[in-house]
Design an enzyme around this catalytic site. Structure first.
Site, PDB file in Angstrom:
ATOM      1  N   GLU A   1       4.346  -2.942  16.993  1.00 34.70           N
ATOM      2  CA  GLU A   1       2.936  -2.911  17.387  1.00 34.70           C
ATOM      3  C   GLU A   1       2.781  -2.785  18.900  1.00 34.70           C
ATOM      4  OE1 GLU A   1       0.556  -2.549  15.427  1.00 34.70           O
ATOM      5  OE2 GLU A   1       1.172  -3.304  13.463  1.00 34.70           O
TER       6      GLU A   1
ATOM      7  N   ASP B   1       5.761   4.722   6.414  1.00 33.10           N
ATOM      8  CA  ASP B   1       4.852   5.820   6.744  1.00 33.10           C
ATOM      9  C   ASP B   1       5.173   6.573   8.039  1.00 33.10           C
ATOM     10  OD1 ASP B   1       4.202   3.550   8.173  1.00 33.10           O
ATOM     11  OD2 ASP B   1       2.101   3.502   7.613  1.00 33.10           O
TER      12      ASP B   1
ATOM     13  N   GLU C   1      -7.320  -1.971   0.553  1.00 31.80           N
ATOM     14  CA  GLU C   1      -5.953  -2.050   1.062  1.00 31.80           C
ATOM     15  C   GLU C   1      -4.937  -1.608   0.030  1.00 31.80           C
ATOM     16  OE1 GLU C   1      -4.333  -3.585   4.566  1.00 31.80           O
ATOM     17  OE2 GLU C   1      -5.593  -1.836   4.203  1.00 31.80           O
TER      18      GLU C   1
ATOM     19  N   GLU D   1      -6.797   5.941   8.955  1.00 30.97           N
ATOM     20  CA  GLU D   1      -5.911   7.003   8.471  1.00 30.97           C
ATOM     21  C   GLU D   1      -6.646   8.068   7.663  1.00 30.97           C
ATOM     22  OE1 GLU D   1      -3.455   3.768   9.801  1.00 30.97           O
ATOM     23  OE2 GLU D   1      -5.118   3.779   8.370  1.00 30.97           O
TER      24      GLU D   1
END
Length: 867
Positions: free
Chosen positions: A147, A294, A388, A406
């Site tokens: 992150e 991802d 989610e 996204e």
């Protein structure tokens, strides 16, 4: 992602326009070539309306950013319900979510380049001054390496990229002297100790002040990290090296990627979700394109675009082929097991996979991008936001929605690729839903439950970094942006890195480790972008024709919720049998299974095993005229009582099915019109309806690729009559399994040729008799079950001896979700005829038990909520 790039010499401090780096531009030009294409179907949106929506996005950003600066800064994030800042340690811990917070004004740094994209240059200059004055990167706090890299390091580099651009223009940032870059370099060195492992994979967390393993660090004991955590570093670290000339950052990121590539599962070419950073063993062996993996795939392709290293493209193409072969079940993307990729690892999908259609656009694979995006959009229209996680029949699995961007990202790139105004309408829906359901007086609040509309007191930094950027770019014309967006590539956090970095400070050795581990067939790879004639084959309605069969896919899935059940009871119909209600001792429930051709076996330990027997249809084949089956057949006498052969293309599958059914056919085989296509190389394919009521279609349909269909056509030419057996053949495509139990004979004329196609029998109809009770089956819904359909062919002069096929489902502790599976199945004419007898090739009981045990072990490895 961006479409073009500029370049500069290594001696220049400000980027100058120069010839492109060929390799970077090659992949990046995919979108440029497609931008001019408009697929009609939605009415064009006027420039005035686009400007109105763009201005609405600006106002929404001001509302979010202004409230953060007023009520939260210098805290990391805004708590929009209580109008205060979220400071690590001062609020109750949220677990891993808080690892993104490092007391470094996260939201401000994450928003820097968004300010420039939205033409807020004065605010950007003020924000940069605040970052330089107030932000401290030397805090005693444990943060996520992943992150911190994508949000903070990426934010500083994106801010630096646009700061030097503005300085070059001569109006703003004239005082700027690479201060953000120096902060980025300082942060980069703080992250480097995380890579002190034998594998080169970084620890998942690090203390900004004390690093790793020191007593004061309170970290360094972890053994596992996610694949995306270790594989989403190359863009930021390589950009830092290219900007500063310090090659160590790019070297470390490349080493981590090399190790992940080496540890991929060799037979499937898939990677797991989590890996041991010391041994390289896979800890979680499920694989998908969502959470945990991802951005690893995203960064392989984008690293090729930014850095021009062919090995990254080779790796991406290898993984992409595996994804489309095993994970992609259009329009679904379902996790599988890396060692047994035909075994689904879960029955639900997570929201993070919504980025994948956008990545497919950069790849140039538009059709599956349109399909998956449309499926996701239907889920959003059902729940206002993307939950989610949601199940394969589109019910809510996890109800939260933290305002993830996204889907907006993929919407933007699909619009760039197709020019279809439909995607502008999709963006308009996103804007309306955000304002209607998420907007609160102090910003925008995450959804705690999309079903109830309840809020959560959080507004993550990525909401400002990504959501408003993509939405504004969606509606903006080129003249609305003060710089050329085509000169930059987007990171996974939507930070902008200039493509001229591909020719700057190239001092890192590019050891091609790809070919050391696999033999690659380069003919399968796209070394240049596909042209628009391939993407959109002379059809202005191309994108619409792909979306149309999916527009009702959510509404037509199994009934859900108390309201629908009550409605079905009032109408006199029985409610659907759900997994939680199924009882192995209930005769009525067992009768439903029996009608499906499913047997129930009681195991010694108290568990039960479901065994599904294949439904078979047998008949002689005949070619339809016209061969495409798109109009009334001119040779109905030839196909009457037979299985009709028809060619794919020119109309919907449902239309073909109706035409051959009206001519009296008992089934249909659709043969791919793409010459040379084969189940060995093509991705999993499933036929779908046409978006209309298909209750009138009562015959089974099968799709075969060109190579497998050619076997039938060759047999017809050789023999006067050819008989075909259609059946639901559940076959694991593990390479080792594919070589087992193959029929053999002394010569070809004495054997039945098994044609295994990675397709699924189209379930267009509820084939129950009128007098049979209804179980509310919805055959129009796309089946999530991963099966193979097989056609067993024999000449009329010989007897065929096909194997009866079994599909097993293990119930370990809890019942699996049978909502889609407990549908009544008819007894076919052949099944009810005592004179018809099929030969069976028995599978040894030890082999069956071994398969069951392997499946059970795989399920036991899954988290409880994934069963």
């Amino acid at each position: 992602m961006s479409e073009a790039g500029g370049g500069r010499g290594s001696g220049s401090s400000v980027p100058q326009r120069a010839p492109w780096s060929l390799v970077a531009a090659t992949a990046a030009l995919c979108l440029v070539s497609a931008t001019s294409v408009w697929t009609a179907g939605a009415a064009p949106m006027s420039r005035e309306e686009k400007q109105k929506l763009g201005n609405q996005v600006l106002e929404m950003f001001d509302h979010a950013y202004g409230n953060y600066m007023e009520h939260a800064y210098p805290a990391d994030e805004l708590m929009p319900l209580t109008c205060r800042g979220r400071v690590r340690g001062q609020e109750p811990s949220r677990g891993d979510v808080d690892d993104a917070l490092g007391k470094f004004s996260l939201t401000l740094i994450d928003s820097l380049d968004t300010l420039v994209v939205l033409n807020k240059t004065k605010e950007f200059e003020d924000a940069v001054r605040k970052v330089l004055r107030d932000v401290n990167l030397d805090n005693d706090v444990v943060v996520s390496v992943f992150e911190t890299n994508i949000r903070v390091l990426g934010g500083l580099l994106g801010g630096h990229s646009l700061a030097i651009m503005l300085k070059e223009k001569g109006e703003y940032m004239q005082w700027y002297n690479d201060e953000l870059l120096q902060m980025a370099k300082q942060l980069g060195y703080k992250l480097l100790p995380a890579f002190n492992t034998t594998s080169g994979l970084p620890y998942p967390r690090i203390n900004l002040k004390f690093g790793i393993r020191k007593p004061e660090a309170r970290t360094g004991t972890e053994t596992d990290t996610c694949t995306a955590c270790a594989g989403t570093l190359i863009l930021e670290f390589a950009a830092l090296s290219r900007f500063t000339g310090a090659t160590i950052f790019e070297e470390y990121a490349r080493k981590a990627l090399d190790f992940l590539w080496e540890k991929r599962q060799r037979s499937s070419n898939l990677v797991g979700v989590t890996i041991n950073i010391h041994t390289g063993d896979w800890v979680r062996k499920d694989s998908g394109v969502g959470a945990g993996i991802d951005s690893y795939y995203e960064y392989l392709l984008k690293a090729y675009v930014l850095l021009g290293d062919d090995s990254f493209l080779e790796r991406f193409n290898t993984h992409y082929d595996a994804i489309m072969r095993y994970i992609s079940q259009p329009p679904l993307l379902l996790d599988v097991h890396i060692h047994k990729p035909m075994l689904n690892a879960r029955t639900w999908m997570d929201a993070l996979l919504a980025f994948f259609p956008g990545l497919q656009v950069l790849k140039g694979d538009i059709r599956p991008a349109i399909e998956t995006h449309e499926m996701l959009y239907q889920v959003i229209k059902k729940h206002n936001f993307l939950p989610e996680a949601f199940t394969t029949d589109f019910r809510v699995h996890w109800a939260q929605h933290p305002l993830r961007p996204e889907f907006a990202e993929s919407t933007y790139f699909l619009y760039k690729a197709t020019g279809d105004p439909y995607y502008l309408e999709v963006g308009k829906t996103l804007i309306e839903n955000l304002n209607k359901y998420a907007r609160v007086p102090c910003g925008f609040a995450a959804m705690k439950d999309v079903r109830t509309g309840s809020h959560e007191d959080r507004m993550d930094s990525f909401f400002l970094a990504e959501m408003f950027k993509y939405l504004y770019l969606l509606f903006a014309d080129k003249e609305d942006i003060i710089f050329d967006i085509e000169d930059y590539i987007f990171t996974t956090e939507a930070h902008l890195l200039p493509l001229w970095l591909s020719t700057t400070n190239q001092r890192v050795s590019k050891k091609n480790t790809t070919s050391e581990y696999t033999e690659l067939d380069d003919s399968n790879f796209d070394w240049t972008c596909p042209n628009t004639q391939i993407l959109f084959p002379n059809d202005p309605l191309y994108a619409q024709s792909i979306r149309e069969p999916l527009k009702n896919v959510v509404d037509k899935s199994c009934p859900r919720g108390i309201i629908r059940v009550e409605e079905s009871l009032r109408s006199g119909a029985k409610p659907p049998l759900r997994a939680r209600d199924f009882m192995a001792t209930n005769p009525e429930h067992l009768e439903i299974l029996k009608k499906m051709g499913v047997s129930l076996i009681h195991l010694k330990d108290g568990r039960v095993q479901l065994v599904q027997h294949a439904i078979q249809t047998r008949g002689f084949v005949a070619s339809s005229k016209p061969y495409n089956g798109c109009s009334e057949l001119t040779n109905p006498e030839a196909v009457m009582g037979k299985i009709a052969l028809i060619q794919r293309g020119q109309c919907m599958f449902a239309e073909k099915a109706r035409n051959i059914q009206n001519a009296g056919a008992i089934g249909g085989i659709v043969i791919d019109d793409n010459e040379g296509s084969s189940s060995d190389t093509a991705p999993l394919f499933q036929m779908a309806g046409d978006g209309k009521d298909t209750d009138d279609i009562t015959i089974p349909m099968l799709f075969l690729f060109s190579k497998e269909g050619g076997i039938i056509l060759d047999a017809i030419r050789e023999y006067e009559e050819v008989e075909v057996l259609l059946s639901d053949k559940a076959k694991d495509r593990d390479p080792e399994m594919e070589n087992e139990e193959q029929p053999s004979s002394e010569n070809d004329s004495q054997s039945a040729e098994q044609i295994a196609s990675r397709s699924q029998e189209i379930d267009l109809v509820d084939q129950e008799s009128p007098e049979e009770s209804s179980v509310n089956s919805h055959p129009e819904a796309l089946s999530p079950v991963d099966t193979d359909s097989a056609a067993s062919v024999s000449s009329s002069e010989q007897d065929s001896n096909p194997m009866e096929n079994l599909e097993t489902t293990s119930l370990d502790g809890e019942c699996t979700d049978l909502d889609n599976q407990l549908q009544e199945q008819p007894e076919t004419e052949e099944d009810s005829n005592p004179n018809v007898s099929w030969g069976k090739k028995a599978q040894p009981i030890d082999s069956i038990l071994a398969d069951w045990n392997e499946d059970i072990e795989a399920f036991e490895m899954m988290d409880k909520d994934e069963l």
